[in-house]
Design a protein around this motif. Structure first.
Motif, mmCIF file in Angstrom:
data_model
loop_
_atom_site.group_PDB
_atom_site.id
_atom_site.type_symbol
_atom_site.label_atom_id
_atom_site.label_comp_id
_atom_site.label_asym_id
_atom_site.label_seq_id
_atom_site.Cartn_x
_atom_site.Cartn_y
_atom_site.Cartn_z
ATOM 1 N N GLY A 275 -14.188 -77.055 -38.604
ATOM 2 C CA GLY A 275 -14.343 -77.928 -36.841
ATOM 3 C C GLY A 275 -14.433 -79.420 -37.476
ATOM 4 N N ILE A 277 -15.654 -83.473 -34.787
ATOM 5 C CA ILE A 277 -15.989 -83.919 -33.269
ATOM 6 C C ILE A 277 -15.055 -84.666 -33.508
ATOM 7 N N TRP A 301 -10.173 -77.287 -35.973
ATOM 8 C CA TRP A 301 -10.476 -75.881 -35.269
ATOM 9 C C TRP A 301 -8.759 -75.055 -34.937
ATOM 10 N N PHE A 320 -18.110 -73.075 -30.796
ATOM 11 C CA PHE A 320 -18.071 -74.884 -30.876
ATOM 12 C C PHE A 320 -17.174 -75.721 -29.595
ATOM 13 N N CYS A 321 -15.914 -74.539 -29.606
ATOM 14 C CA CYS A 321 -14.709 -75.293 -29.437
ATOM 15 C C CYS A 321 -14.189 -74.951 -27.784
ATOM 16 N N ILE A 324 -14.494 -77.743 -23.657
ATOM 17 C CA ILE A 324 -14.718 -79.503 -23.755
ATOM 18 C C ILE A 324 -15.365 -80.173 -22.372
ATOM 19 N N GLN A 327 -18.596 -80.497 -23.591
ATOM 20 C CA GLN A 327 -18.773 -81.319 -25.126
ATOM 21 C C GLN A 327 -18.315 -82.468 -24.721
ATOM 22 N N PHE A 446 -14.377 -82.876 -28.565
ATOM 23 C CA PHE A 446 -15.273 -81.886 -28.634
ATOM 24 C C PHE A 446 -16.841 -82.769 -29.827
ATOM 25 N N SER A 449 -19.688 -80.967 -29.526
ATOM 26 C CA SER A 449 -18.985 -79.275 -29.896
ATOM 27 C C SER A 449 -20.819 -78.931 -31.198
ATOM 28 N N MET A 452 -23.388 -77.556 -29.208
ATOM 29 C CA MET A 452 -23.442 -76.105 -28.199
ATOM 30 C C MET A 452 -25.119 -74.908 -28.683
#
Length: 530
Positions: A275, A277, A301, A320-321, A324, A327, A446, A449, A452
């Motif tokens: 991951g 950001i 990702w 988490f992704c 969007i 995020q 992201f 993210s 989340m």
């Protein structure tokens, strides 16, 4: 966790996927504490510059750019200890830590214009919480994290809480949204309770001398290169093979985008920054908006999704992704060949640059904030050039002055919106007309993210159960109780990975525990009841 640590560090080759703070920290600990020869440590990075979210680049001609900045404070136990090992680029006789400490002794955070409305400073001496809101705030700290799974902040607090000064300070400082993880907010409240009393003036917040790329990443890279660590830039890992036999999880091969691969040998180890950001970010210009990209353009990702499908212990990246629109936010960096804006803000706020910190425009539809760092913010920034950075949390709303969403705005239009809120359009028009200002917008799909709403297990353990030679590091690996979106979290996961997989005499630094210190608890109670 693995049952047997690697006792063959001299023969091990370690492959680090990603070159952000956690990977660089891991490389330092691998060489220094685990005894892995520098020549056996290989960092693979898709981009051409290391540092991940700790970035900074540019010049006076094209404009400077920083996508964001990581908050610092004194009680980052892992981070500051790490930087005590790294010589400053400007003075190799002192460490980056001591350089930063000295800088913060000279420029102490005491924001006098933290929140603005209609171009005027708001009184933030009171956080504006009702008794019931105070009770909700305190009650949250006593809840178990397990009981808060997938809950949003707006599930806990009444609607009026999100109109209080405490929330405006909190959301702009940490980038939490109403729909962000309640569990993550609880961690922040407990981890940083010693800062609650001074949040309204950014008391206790520390900065580096320059942007974090020049102050932290470049010295770390130089240190590592001198130790023989290999930086493989422009080298993207697209898959990892595993052997899951006998209840174990062993990485066996790395596959690269250029169709090459590495077969892992008996004592080899892989660390993966899962991951990011700053993945898929895009920069606009003075005349053009930044373009919102997404998963299709991402690297970290895509790789995490691919390996997560192979074993449940590898976490759930989709949490988490995959959203969007919830995020993303947009930042911007302004470069001015004129001191007018900085002089105005110094006189208006009462803060010399480098002492004020974040200024939030509470009546901005974008909830725009900006910060003027100590100048120069870049080593190559001339004395007659000024730089400041800002961002907006609500990029899909139309501006109060510009009839476009922030996402649709060029750098010029973003500054017009900012000047409107500060009531300085006439003051700044001659500077813009003379071409003495540039502004570069950045779209970051992201960036939020890590906030989340999640369940336990969505972030994988740093060393998944049964792993023999593989670890997750960075913001999306699980470091219990610590707070994501901090450099401390990245360094802590690096320590967990290295000290967990290799036979060293080192232990992960304990977290600073202000939540059980009566002094800070009493101060926080008084602060929220002001």
């Amino acid at each position: 966790m693995n049952s047997k640590k690697n006792q063959h560090s001299q023969n091990a080759k370690v492959y680090l996927i990603g070159s952000g703070m956690s990977a660089l920290a891991s490389a330092i600990y691998l060489e220094k504490d685990a005894g892995v020869p520098g020549k056996n440590i290989h960092i693979f990075e898709k981009d051409n510059i290391p540092g991940g979210a700790c970035d900074g680049a540019g010049n006076k001609y094209d404009g400077f750019i920083i996508r964001g900045g990581r908050m610092h404070e004194m009680h980052y136990e892992c981070y500051w200890e790490l930087l005590s090992l790294i010589p400053s680029l400007e003075n190799p006789n002192i460490s980056v830590r001591d350089e930063s400490y000295a800088f913060n002794e000279r420029f102490v955070s005491n924001a006098q214009a933290r929140l603005l409305k209609e171009g005027k400073k708001l009184d933030v001496s009171s956080y504006g919480l009702s008794l019931s809101q105070q009770a909700d705030f305190l009650k949250l700290t006593f809840m178990s994290e397990r009981s808060l799974k997938n809950k949003q902040i707006q599930d806990w607090f009444e609607p009026s809480f999100f109109e209080t000064k405490l929330w405006l300070i909190w959301t702009s400082m940490f980038a939490f949204q109403k729909w962000s993880s309640l569990a993550e907010m609880r961690r922040y409240m407990k981890r940083f309770i010693h800062l609650v009393d001074g949040l309204h003036r950014l008391g206790g917040i520390m900065r580096t001398k320059y942007n974090q790329y020049d102050s932290v990443i470049r010295p770390m890279k130089k240190y590592l290169e001198e130790k023989g660590i290999n930086f493989n830039m422009g080298k993207e890992v697209i898959d990892i093979d595993f052997d899951f036999s006998q209840g174990k999880k062993t990485a066996t091969a790395l596959h690269f985008k250029d169709n090459s691969q590495i077969q892992l040998e008996k004592h080899d180890v892989v660390f993966f920054t899962n991951g990011s950001i700053t993945d898929s970010t895009d920069s606009g210009t003075w005349d053009t908006p930044a373009q919102l990209k997404g998963l299709a353009e991402s690297s970290s990702w895509q790789l995490w999704k691919k390996i997560a499908a192979k074993d449940a212990a590898f976490g759930n990246p989709s949490t988490f992704c995959d959203n969007i629109d919830l995020q993303k936010w947009y930042s911007f960096t302004a470069t001015l060949k004129d001191p007018t804006f900085h002089d105005y803000m110094e006189n208006f706020s009462g803060n010399v640059d480098g002492t004020g910190g974040l200024v939030t425009l509470t009546d901005s539809n974008w909830l725009m904030s900006f910060v003027i760092a100590r100048q120069p913010h870049f080593p190559n920034q001339p004395d007659d050039v000024k730089v400041f950075w800002g961002y907006g949390l609500y990029a899909d709303k139309k501006g109060n002055y510009i009839d476009k969403t922030m996402a649709q705005c060029s750098g010029a239009e973003i500054l017009q919106e900012l000047y409107y809120h500060l009531k300085i359009q006439d003051l700044m028009k001659p500077i813009s007309d003379a071409g003495k200002v540039n502004c570069i917008p950045v779209a970051m799909p992201f960036v939020d993210s890590l906030f989340m709403p999640r369940e336990l297990g969505d972030r994988p353990d740093v060393i998944p159960k049964g792993s023999t030679n593989f670890a997750f590091i960075g913001q999306f690996a699980e470091a219990p109780k610590d707070c994501v979106f901090t450099v401390e979290y990245s360094v802590r996961t690096a320590q967990i990975a290295v000290y967990g997989l290799f036979d060293t005499d080192k232990e992960v630094h304990p977290m600073y525990d202000s939540a059980h210190n009566p002094k800070y608890l009493i101060a926080a109670l008084k602060a929220i009841s002001r």
